[in-house]
Design a protein around this motif. Structure first.
Motif, PDB file in Angstrom:
ATOM      1  N   GLY A 206     -52.998 -21.336  54.226  1.00 42.21           N
ATOM      2  CA  GLY A 206     -52.216 -22.548  54.431  1.00 42.21           C
ATOM      3  C   GLY A 206     -50.772 -22.235  54.746  1.00 42.21           C
ATOM      4  O   GLY A 206     -50.202 -21.288  54.207  1.00 42.21           O
ATOM      5  N   ALA A 207     -50.171 -23.030  55.633  1.00 36.44           N
ATOM      6  CA  ALA A 207     -48.821 -22.767  56.108  1.00 36.44           C
ATOM      7  C   ALA A 207     -47.739 -23.416  55.259  1.00 36.44           C
ATOM      8  O   ALA A 207     -46.555 -23.238  55.535  1.00 36.44           O
ATOM      9  N   ASP A 208     -48.116 -24.165  54.230  1.00 37.57           N
ATOM     10  CA  ASP A 208     -47.140 -24.843  53.369  1.00 37.57           C
ATOM     11  C   ASP A 208     -46.863 -23.982  52.141  1.00 37.57           C
ATOM     12  O   ASP A 208     -47.728 -23.834  51.278  1.00 37.57           O
ATOM     13  N   PRO A 209     -45.666 -23.402  52.018  1.00 41.20           N
ATOM     14  CA  PRO A 209     -45.377 -22.520  50.877  1.00 41.20           C
ATOM     15  C   PRO A 209     -45.429 -23.229  49.528  1.00 41.20           C
ATOM     16  O   PRO A 209     -45.663 -22.582  48.506  1.00 41.20           O
ATOM     17  N   GLU A 210     -45.225 -24.537  49.508  1.00 44.31           N
ATOM     18  CA  GLU A 210     -45.300 -25.261  48.243  1.00 44.31           C
ATOM     19  C   GLU A 210     -46.724 -25.345  47.725  1.00 44.31           C
ATOM     20  O   GLU A 210     -46.953 -25.505  46.521  1.00 44.31           O
ATOM     21  N   MET A 211     -47.681 -25.247  48.619  1.00 48.05           N
ATOM     22  CA  MET A 211     -49.094 -25.315  48.245  1.00 48.05           C
ATOM     23  C   MET A 211     -49.752 -23.935  48.249  1.00 48.05           C
ATOM     24  O   MET A 211     -50.930 -23.807  47.938  1.00 48.05           O
ATOM     25  N   ASN A 212     -49.003 -22.906  48.620  1.00 45.71           N
ATOM     26  CA  ASN A 212     -49.547 -21.563  48.789  1.00 45.71           C
ATOM     27  C   ASN A 212     -48.578 -20.578  48.136  1.00 45.71           C
ATOM     28  O   ASN A 212     -47.583 -20.170  48.736  1.00 45.71           O
ATOM     29  N   SER A 213     -48.870 -20.205  46.894  1.00 44.81           N
ATOM     30  CA  SER A 213     -47.926 -19.364  46.138  1.00 44.81           C
ATOM     31  C   SER A 213     -47.765 -17.977  46.754  1.00 44.81           C
ATOM     32  O   SER A 213     -46.662 -17.411  46.742  1.00 44.81           O
ATOM     33  N   LYS A 214     -48.833 -17.403  47.312  1.00 53.67           N
ATOM     34  CA  LYS A 214     -48.717 -16.076  47.927  1.00 53.67           C
ATOM     35  C   LYS A 214     -47.791 -16.120  49.134  1.00 53.67           C
ATOM     36  O   LYS A 214     -46.985 -15.205  49.356  1.00 53.67           O
ATOM     37  N   LEU A 215     -47.886 -17.197  49.902  1.00 53.11           N
ATOM     38  CA  LEU A 215     -47.006 -17.338  51.053  1.00 53.11           C
ATOM     39  C   LEU A 215     -45.561 -17.514  50.592  1.00 53.11           C
ATOM     40  O   LEU A 215     -44.645 -16.909  51.156  1.00 53.11           O
ATOM     41  N   ARG A 216     -45.357 -18.299  49.568  1.00 55.87           N
ATOM     42  CA  ARG A 216     -44.010 -18.527  49.069  1.00 55.87           C
ATOM     43  C   ARG A 216     -43.363 -17.219  48.612  1.00 55.87           C
ATOM     44  O   ARG A 216     -42.201 -16.936  48.918  1.00 55.87           O
ATOM     45  N   MET A 217     -44.111 -16.387  47.900  1.00 51.46           N
ATOM     46  CA  MET A 217     -43.555 -15.117  47.426  1.00 51.46           C
ATOM     47  C   MET A 217     -43.298 -14.152  48.579  1.00 51.46           C
ATOM     48  O   MET A 217     -42.298 -13.433  48.589  1.00 51.46           O
ATOM     49  N   ALA A 218     -44.200 -14.161  49.583  1.00 51.35           N
ATOM     50  CA  ALA A 218     -43.996 -13.300  50.748  1.00 51.35           C
ATOM     51  C   ALA A 218     -42.753 -13.724  51.516  1.00 51.35           C
ATOM     52  O   ALA A 218     -41.974 -12.889  51.990  1.00 51.35           O
ATOM     53  N   MET A 219     -42.533 -15.026  51.625  1.00 51.92           N
ATOM     54  CA  MET A 219     -41.339 -15.537  52.303  1.00 51.92           C
ATOM     55  C   MET A 219     -40.078 -15.179  51.523  1.00 51.92           C
ATOM     56  O   MET A 219     -39.052 -14.823  52.121  1.00 51.92           O
ATOM     57  N   ASP A 220     -40.137 -15.261  50.210  1.00 52.89           N
ATOM     58  CA  ASP A 220     -38.983 -14.908  49.383  1.00 52.89           C
ATOM     59  C   ASP A 220     -38.583 -13.452  49.606  1.00 52.89           C
ATOM     60  O   ASP A 220     -37.391 -13.124  49.718  1.00 52.89           O
ATOM     61  N   GLN A 221     -39.594 -12.568  49.660  1.00 53.03           N
ATOM     62  CA  GLN A 221     -39.303 -11.153  49.885  1.00 53.03           C
ATOM     63  C   GLN A 221     -38.669 -10.941  51.257  1.00 53.03           C
ATOM     64  O   GLN A 221     -37.748 -10.135  51.414  1.00 53.03           O
ATOM     65  N   ALA A 222     -39.187 -11.669  52.260  1.00 52.36           N
ATOM     66  CA  ALA A 222     -38.646 -11.536  53.611  1.00 52.36           C
ATOM     67  C   ALA A 222     -37.200 -12.025  53.673  1.00 52.36           C
ATOM     68  O   ALA A 222     -36.342 -11.410  54.316  1.00 52.36           O
ATOM     69  N   LYS A 223     -36.915 -13.126  53.011  1.00 53.30           N
ATOM     70  CA  LYS A 223     -35.548 -13.653  52.994  1.00 53.30           C
ATOM     71  C   LYS A 223     -34.592 -12.682  52.304  1.00 53.30           C
ATOM     72  O   LYS A 223     -33.456 -12.491  52.746  1.00 53.30           O
ATOM     73  N   LYS A 224     -35.046 -12.069  51.215  1.00 56.52           N
ATOM     74  CA  LYS A 224     -34.195 -11.105  50.501  1.00 56.52           C
ATOM     75  C   LYS A 224     -33.898  -9.876  51.367  1.00 56.52           C
ATOM     76  O   LYS A 224     -32.881  -9.209  51.183  1.00 56.52           O
ATOM     77  N   ALA A 225     -34.819  -9.572  52.303  1.00 54.85           N
ATOM     78  CA  ALA A 225     -34.607  -8.440  53.212  1.00 54.85           C
ATOM     79  C   ALA A 225     -33.834  -8.862  54.464  1.00 54.85           C
ATOM     80  O   ALA A 225     -33.689  -8.069  55.394  1.00 54.85           O
TER      81      ALA A 225
END
Length: 233
Positions: free
Chosen positions: A35-54
């Protein structure tokens, strides 16, 4: 994190940054399958957080999400593959890969392990714990890591580098604990699932340098996402 071996993200060349972004984009694409919605997809949300930190550009993150979710014509399917074996001096190693060509990946891994020993599935996994690992720093002076761990639901904690605390969780609790920690005085720097060695090996300087050179060569492969080794700090 702790005794987990990982490449220090200290390279400053464009090629090194591009390699890091490629690995992060793969994580996002795989997570976005659910799923493309990070609020409904915890793995996606964490992957996005890591990308933003980088410091990955926003448009690169959004494109990776669309690719993974099948919203673009040039979407690529990656398969997760795990290899186990030993670095020089019998240091146990687990290598996580994301690949669009398993035959290419296994060939490369076999070549990389010529200085070590590639094992079968389960050959060293028994010597690691699979955990959620959250590295966080106090948001204000006086924040109590032990109280935060209890309140947020972490199962264990230990000191990390530069004043940070490593909070350990069951794999299923990683997202809930990482979201709860800010309310208890801690800013999350990274949150991921990974392997921690139960019996890390202590080596002398020369032997350790040999093992680290091996691990760096493995980590540099384009299909390799994470390298975990039972190497003591």
């Amino acid at each position: 994190m702790g005794a987990q071996w990982k490449t220090k993200i200290k390279e400053t060349t464009a090629a090194a940054k591009g390699r890091i972004f490629t690995k992060l984009a793969k994580e996002i694409m795989v997570a976005a399958r659910a799923g493309a919605d990070p609020e409904m997809n915890s793995k996606l949300r964490m992957a996005m957080d890591q990308a933003k930190k980088a410091s990955m550009p926003k448009d690169t993150i959004e494109r990776a999400i669309k690719k993974g979710a099948g919203l673009l014509d040039d979407g690529v399917t990656f398969e997760k593959v795990i290899y186990e074996g030993f670095a020089p001096h019998r240091v146990p190693v687990i290598v996580e890969c994301l690949t669009d060509n398993v035959n290419r990946t296994v060939t490369n891994i076999r070549i990389l392990f010529r200085k070590g020993q590639l094992g079968n599935s389960g050959s060293v996994a028994w010597d690691f714990d699979y955990l959620g690992m959250i590295e966080a720093v106090p948001a204000a002076a006086g924040a109590d890591p032990e109280a935060a761990a209890i309140e947020a639901g972490a199962s264990e904690l230990e000191p990390a580098e530069n004043g940070a605390t490593l909070f350990l969780t069951a794999p299923s609790d990683l997202d809930a604990v990482s979201r709860a920690l800010p309310a208890h005085g801690f800013t999350v720097q990274s949150a991921q699932l990974g392997y921690r060695p139960k019996n890390p090996v202590t080596l002398g300087d020369a032997e350790r340098a040999e093992v680290e050179a091996f691990l760096e060569a493995v980590d540099a492969d384009d299909d390799v996402q994470n390298v975990y080794a039972g190497l003591a700090d």
